[in-house]
Scaffold this motif. Structure first.
Motif, PDB file in Angstrom:
ATOM      1  N   GLU B   2      15.713  60.565 -10.268  1.00 55.82           N
ATOM      2  CA  GLU B   2      15.775  59.128 -10.520  1.00 55.82           C
ATOM      3  C   GLU B   2      17.075  58.483 -10.064  1.00 55.82           C
ATOM      4  OE1 GLU B   2      14.986  58.486 -14.621  1.00 55.82           O
ATOM      5  OE2 GLU B   2      12.906  59.077 -14.438  1.00 55.82           O
ATOM      6  N   SER B   3      18.222  59.196 -10.302  1.00 52.83           N
ATOM      7  CA  SER B   3      19.506  58.594  -9.971  1.00 52.83           C
ATOM      8  C   SER B   3      19.655  58.418  -8.454  1.00 52.83           C
ATOM      9  CB  SER B   3      20.657  59.429 -10.506  1.00 52.83           C
ATOM     10  OG  SER B   3      20.641  60.684  -9.879  1.00 52.83           O
ATOM     11  N   TRP B   5      17.221  58.023  -6.326  1.00 51.73           N
ATOM     12  CA  TRP B   5      16.304  56.950  -5.974  1.00 51.73           C
ATOM     13  C   TRP B   5      16.930  55.583  -6.327  1.00 51.73           C
ATOM     14  CZ3 TRP B   5      14.725  53.968 -10.047  1.00 51.73           C
ATOM     15  CH2 TRP B   5      13.821  52.948  -9.719  1.00 51.73           C
ATOM     16  N   ALA B   6      17.580  55.522  -7.501  1.00 57.17           N
ATOM     17  CA  ALA B   6      18.213  54.259  -7.921  1.00 57.17           C
ATOM     18  C   ALA B   6      19.362  53.891  -6.994  1.00 57.17           C
ATOM     19  CB  ALA B   6      18.738  54.394  -9.358  1.00 57.17           C
ATOM     20  N   ALA B   7      20.173  54.878  -6.609  1.00 55.45           N
ATOM     21  CA  ALA B   7      21.295  54.617  -5.700  1.00 55.45           C
ATOM     22  C   ALA B   7      20.774  54.155  -4.347  1.00 55.45           C
ATOM     23  CB  ALA B   7      22.142  55.870  -5.549  1.00 55.45           C
ATOM     24  N   ASN B   9      17.928  52.646  -3.772  1.00 51.97           N
ATOM     25  CA  ASN B   9      17.408  51.283  -3.943  1.00 51.97           C
ATOM     26  C   ASN B   9      18.532  50.254  -3.929  1.00 51.97           C
ATOM     27  OD1 ASN B   9      14.692  51.658  -4.006  1.00 51.97           O
ATOM     28  ND2 ASN B   9      14.400  50.855  -6.072  1.00 51.97           N
ATOM     29  N   LEU B  10      19.635  50.591  -4.580  1.00 49.80           N
ATOM     30  CA  LEU B  10      20.779  49.664  -4.600  1.00 49.80           C
ATOM     31  C   LEU B  10      21.326  49.461  -3.188  1.00 49.80           C
ATOM     32  CD1 LEU B  10      22.659  50.809  -7.833  1.00 49.80           C
ATOM     33  CD2 LEU B  10      21.663  48.558  -7.417  1.00 49.80           C
ATOM     34  N   ILE B  13      18.937  47.184  -1.327  1.00 53.05           N
ATOM     35  CA  ILE B  13      19.095  45.809  -1.805  1.00 53.05           C
ATOM     36  C   ILE B  13      20.319  45.169  -1.155  1.00 53.05           C
ATOM     37  CG2 ILE B  13      19.670  44.428  -3.848  1.00 53.05           C
ATOM     38  CD1 ILE B  13      17.901  46.441  -5.443  1.00 53.05           C
TER      39      ILE B  13
END
Lengths: 103, 212
Positions: B2-3, B5-7, B9-10, B13
């Motif tokens: 998850e982390s 994937w979150a990084a 995504n950031l 963005i």
């Protein structure tokens, strides 16, 4: 790891295409349909569908006008959309921070 | 994970938000137009014997106004064709970045235009036919470089060419050439030749990018 932030992620924004749209709109007061379509390499139908979802969620607003006799459709984030996007970013940052603190 | 994937995504963005702020109008037609006008104007200026400092300043100010008007019409046409607003936020940012240096050049020109008449002939010739054209080149370079922060890469390098070129010519001092020839030649070289060269480069690269 605390699963809370991940579970709180807004499902409307979470979809890849809509997240890209929200990112573009968050950086610009308004963008035209063609600007977004060309920047994101989306088809007209795909972008229209995503924009409809965002409008229904109250995250984006549409303005239809004419420029030089041609129709000009522009979109912008609503206050609600901006707030939802900020929350989404904060949650992503929380997830990354949690992972860092575990290392 | 998850982390990760979150990084990721950031990162996506951030890239998209940056891309949203970039000026997207095709620059090749604009630089080609500016280059053509600059080259033709230099030739007209020389062959029509526009040699007095005041006439030189007035002539090139008129050329600048005509070029800006032409570029505006091209931009408007592009915006209409693409179904995009002409006065978009990136356009506004680019205009705001261009304005200070261009305004400084215009103010210096206006002062020169009004004060050259009363000055000694040699001083007027040095100011009007040496300092002002080189000053315009440096100011223009600064304006382009500032606007380059909101445009695709490469524009800032183009701005640097004007800044370094103008300052370099200042450093070389007053040449042993007829001053009107030097002044029109320098204007033609920078505002004509450099724009044409850059326009051709952009034309080839933008075309390739569109084909890809």
């Amino acid at each position: 790891m605390n699963p809370e932030p991940f579970l709180q992620l807004d499902r409307v924004i979470h979809e890849k295409g809509r997240l890209a749209i929200m990112s573009l709109l968050a950086a610009s007061p308004r963008l035209s349909f063609t600007e977004m379509r060309d920047t994101l390499n989306m088809t007209d139908g795909n972008l229209t569908a995503h924009m409809r979802t965002l409008q229904e969620a109250g995250y984006a607003s549409v303005t239809k006008a004419f420029q030089g006799g041609r129709p000009l459709t522009t979109y912008s984030l609503t206050a609600q959309g901006r707030k939802a996007f900020t929350t989404y970013i904060n949650l992503l940052e929380q997830i990354v921070e949690q992972a860092k603190s575990r290392k | 994970m998850e982390s990760d994937w979150a990084a990721e995504n950031l990162r996506v963005i951030r890239t998209l938000m940056e891309r949203s702020a970039i000026y997207r109008r095709a620059l090749a037609p604009i630089t080609l137009l500016a280059g053509s006008v600059g080259t033709v104007a230099a030739a007209i200026g020389w062959f029509a014997k526009i040699e007095s400092p005041r006439a030189f300043v007035g002539f090139w100010l008129a050329v600048a106004v005509a070029t800006i008007a032409g570029c505006f019409l091209l931009l408007r046409r592009q915006a209409l064709r693409d179904g995009e607003p002409l006065w978009s936020p990136p356009t506004r940012r680019v205009t705001q970045a261009l304005l200070p240096a261009l305004a400084a050049g215009l103010i210096c020109s206006a002062i020169a235009l009004f004060s050259l008449g009363g000055s000694e002939e040699k001083t007027a010739s040095i100011v009007g036919l040496f300092c002002l054209p080189l000053g315009w080149i440096v100011f223009y370079g600064c304006a382009v470089h500032a606007a380059g922060f909101f445009m695709p890469r490469g524009i800032r390098l183009f701005g640097w060419m004007f800044i370094v070129g103008g300052c370099g010519l200042f450093a070389l001092g007053i040449p042993d050439l007829p001053r009107p020839l030097y002044a029109h030649g320098v204007m033609g070289l920078f505002f004509g030749g450099l724009h044409l060269a850059y326009g051709i480069y952009l034309f080839c690269t933008e075309k390739r990018k569109n084909e890809a």
